[in-house]
Design an enzyme around this catalytic site. Structure first.
Site, PDB file in Angstrom:
ATOM      1  N   GLY A  89       5.179   9.045   5.328  1.00 24.32           N
ATOM      2  CA  GLY A  89       5.932   8.216   4.397  1.00 24.32           C
ATOM      3  C   GLY A  89       7.056   7.502   5.126  1.00 24.32           C
ATOM      4  NE  ARG A  90       9.736   3.322   1.704  1.00 24.49           N
ATOM      5  CZ  ARG A  90      10.897   3.121   1.088  1.00 24.49           C
ATOM      6  NH1 ARG A  90      11.916   2.621   1.722  1.00 24.49           N
ATOM      7  NH2 ARG A  90      11.028   3.427  -0.185  1.00 24.49           N
ATOM      8  CD  GLU A  93      11.744   3.399   7.539  1.00 25.68           C
ATOM      9  OE1 GLU A  93      12.599   2.722   6.960  1.00 25.68           O
ATOM     10  OE2 GLU A  93      10.548   3.067   7.590  1.00 25.68           O
ATOM     11  CB  CYS A 119       1.050   9.453   7.456  1.00 29.76           C
ATOM     12  SG  CYS A 119       1.092   7.826   6.725  1.00 29.76           S
ATOM     13  CG  HIS A 120       4.595   6.008   8.612  1.00 27.69           C
ATOM     14  ND1 HIS A 120       3.490   5.815   7.812  1.00 27.69           N
ATOM     15  CD2 HIS A 120       5.001   4.786   9.007  1.00 27.69           C
ATOM     16  CE1 HIS A 120       3.246   4.521   7.724  1.00 27.69           C
ATOM     17  NE2 HIS A 120       4.146   3.869   8.442  1.00 27.69           N
ATOM     18  CE1 TYR A 139      -1.963   3.470   6.595  1.00 29.91           C
ATOM     19  CE2 TYR A 139      -0.379   1.993   7.634  1.00 29.91           C
ATOM     20  CZ  TYR A 139      -1.389   2.216   6.710  1.00 29.91           C
ATOM     21  OH  TYR A 139      -1.819   1.204   5.903  1.00 29.91           O
TER      22      TYR A 139
END
Length: 193
Positions: A89-90, A93, A119-120, A139
């Site tokens: 997900g975000r 980051e 993923c992320h 991802y």
């Protein structure tokens, strides 16, 4: 098999399924999972996002559930845990900007403990500089980060996972059956039918 202690590092707008599904699956087979977020304590919540694949050039994002943390980031010692789980997900980051998060991730790699990233989540591994010479899926948009960190990007189907050494990784939540099964194997979990 005695249950393992697993640290799961999450943050606001982490991917809902990638937080909820592995968390619940690991608990269901007898492991203890402490979910933590920098700046938050046990009982606080993180907002999640649902990322879906609907035929666009990238995923869509919708509000997910609120996920309740069951441990306090500032109070945990990574040395007390057997494994690390990094959802996507975000959240990765900005989690990667926290030196304590980076130190925690490095601990698991330095100690050779099992790590699962989806993923992320690879953004966090790249920032911790633990991907050099390793194969890692993520991802597809994270491929440049894996490669810039010295890793080999595993270009696998979205429903597959890859294990190399102590690291299991996958591109996104459709890989949960393979991702969770491979993480359980790293943990030494035996499930009989």
């Amino acid at each position: 098999m005695p249950g393992k202690r697993i640290l799961m590092i999450v943050g606001d707008f982490g991917e809902d399924y990638e937080i909820m599904v592995p968390f619940q699956a690991l608990l269901a087979v007898g492991h203890a999972v402490d979910s933590v977020c920098p700046g938050k304590k046990a009982g606080d919540k993180v907002a999640t996002a649902i990322h879906d694949f609907e035929g666009h050039q990238t995923y869509t994002e919708k509000p997910g559930h609120l996920f309740t943390l069951n441990a306090t980031f500032a109070a945990v010692d990574p040395a007390d845990y057997d494994a690390l789980l990094v959802p996507g997900g975000r959240a990765p980051e900005y989690l990667r900007l926290d030196p304590a998060v980076i130190a925690a991730v490095r601990h698991f790699f330095d100690a050779g403990k099992p790590v699962a990233a989806i993923c992320h989540g690879a953004q966090l591994l790249a920032a911790a500089r633990v991907l050099e010479g390793r194969t890692c899926s993520a991802y597809p948009a994270c491929r440049p980060e894996v490669e810039l960190a010295g890793g080999t990007y595993a270009d696998i189907p979205v429903d597959a996972a890859v294990t190399e050494g102590n690291l299991v990784s996958a591109p996104a939540w459709p890989a949960h059956p393979a991702f969770v099964a491979q993480f359980l194997a790293l943990l030494g979990t035996r499930i009989s039918h």
